[in-house]
Motif scaffolding. Structure first.
Motif, PDB file in Angstrom:
ATOM      1  N   GLN A  79       3.965   3.755   7.342  1.00  0.00           N
ATOM      2  CA  GLN A  79       5.177   3.931   6.544  1.00  0.00           C
ATOM      3  C   GLN A  79       4.875   3.590   5.093  1.00  0.00           C
ATOM      4  O   GLN A  79       4.483   2.465   4.767  1.00  0.00           O
ATOM      5  CB  GLN A  79       6.301   3.042   7.071  1.00  0.00           C
ATOM      6  N   ARG A  80       5.101   4.557   4.205  1.00  0.00           N
ATOM      7  CA  ARG A  80       4.798   4.371   2.793  1.00  0.00           C
ATOM      8  C   ARG A  80       5.897   3.581   2.098  1.00  0.00           C
ATOM      9  O   ARG A  80       7.019   3.496   2.556  1.00  0.00           O
ATOM     10  CB  ARG A  80       4.656   5.728   2.099  1.00  0.00           C
ATOM     11  N   ASP A  81       5.550   3.063   0.930  1.00  0.00           N
ATOM     12  CA  ASP A  81       6.520   2.451   0.010  1.00  0.00           C
ATOM     13  C   ASP A  81       7.294   1.288   0.615  1.00  0.00           C
ATOM     14  O   ASP A  81       8.498   1.156   0.414  1.00  0.00           O
ATOM     15  CB  ASP A  81       7.488   3.519  -0.518  1.00  0.00           C
ATOM     16  N   VAL A  82       6.604   0.443   1.328  1.00  0.00           N
ATOM     17  CA  VAL A  82       7.213  -0.775   1.869  1.00  0.00           C
ATOM     18  C   VAL A  82       6.986  -1.897   0.855  1.00  0.00           C
ATOM     19  O   VAL A  82       5.859  -2.095   0.383  1.00  0.00           O
ATOM     20  CB  VAL A  82       6.583  -1.148   3.224  1.00  0.00           C
ATOM     21  N   ARG A  83       8.044  -2.615   0.509  1.00  0.00           N
ATOM     22  CA  ARG A  83       7.901  -3.739  -0.427  1.00  0.00           C
ATOM     23  C   ARG A  83       7.312  -4.930   0.323  1.00  0.00           C
ATOM     24  O   ARG A  83       7.945  -5.499   1.216  1.00  0.00           O
ATOM     25  CB  ARG A  83       9.253  -4.099  -1.031  1.00  0.00           C
TER      26      ARG A  83
END
Ligand code: FES
Length: 110
Positions: A79-83
């Motif tokens: 999963q991309r763009d996880v903080r």
């Protein structure tokens, strides 16, 4: 162990027993404790940056630590763009860095 990870026995807050976990970071096992954020695990392993900006290629890691700046983005389990500062680490998480190739110097405005 990094100086950023205080052993529970030396922690003046006295958090009690910790549960060790291991995550994979770019294919390498990294140890943490249950309850840490991904950013906490990365910082404790002396990783200070894990993303590059798309235009300038500058390195970024945790900046605000509260979910506002989005400097700490990683890929977690595909999963991309996880903080990383907002996501608690779970044993077996597979973390990859957002490392964009640096653009040619003429495109950076430098
Ligand atoms: S460090 Fe700012 S959003 Fe994670």
């Amino acid at each position: 162990m990094s100086p950023r990870l205080v052993p529970a026995s030396d922690d003046p807050i006295g958090p009690g027993a910790t549960t060790p976990i291991t995550i994979l970071v770019n294919g390498d096992p990294v140890d943490g404790v249950l309850g840490q954020t991904l950013a906490g695990v990365l910082l404790a392993s002396d990783t200070l940056s894990w993303r590059t900006t798309p235009l300038s290629g500058r390195r970024r890691g945790a900046f605000c630590g509260i979910g506002v700046c989005f400097d700490c983005l990683v890929v977690v389990n595909g999963q991309r763009d996880v903080r990383a500062c907002q996501r608690r680490a779970r044993a077996g998480d597979v973390v990859e860095f957002h490392l964009a190739p640096a653009p040619p110097r003429s495109d950076r405005g430098e």
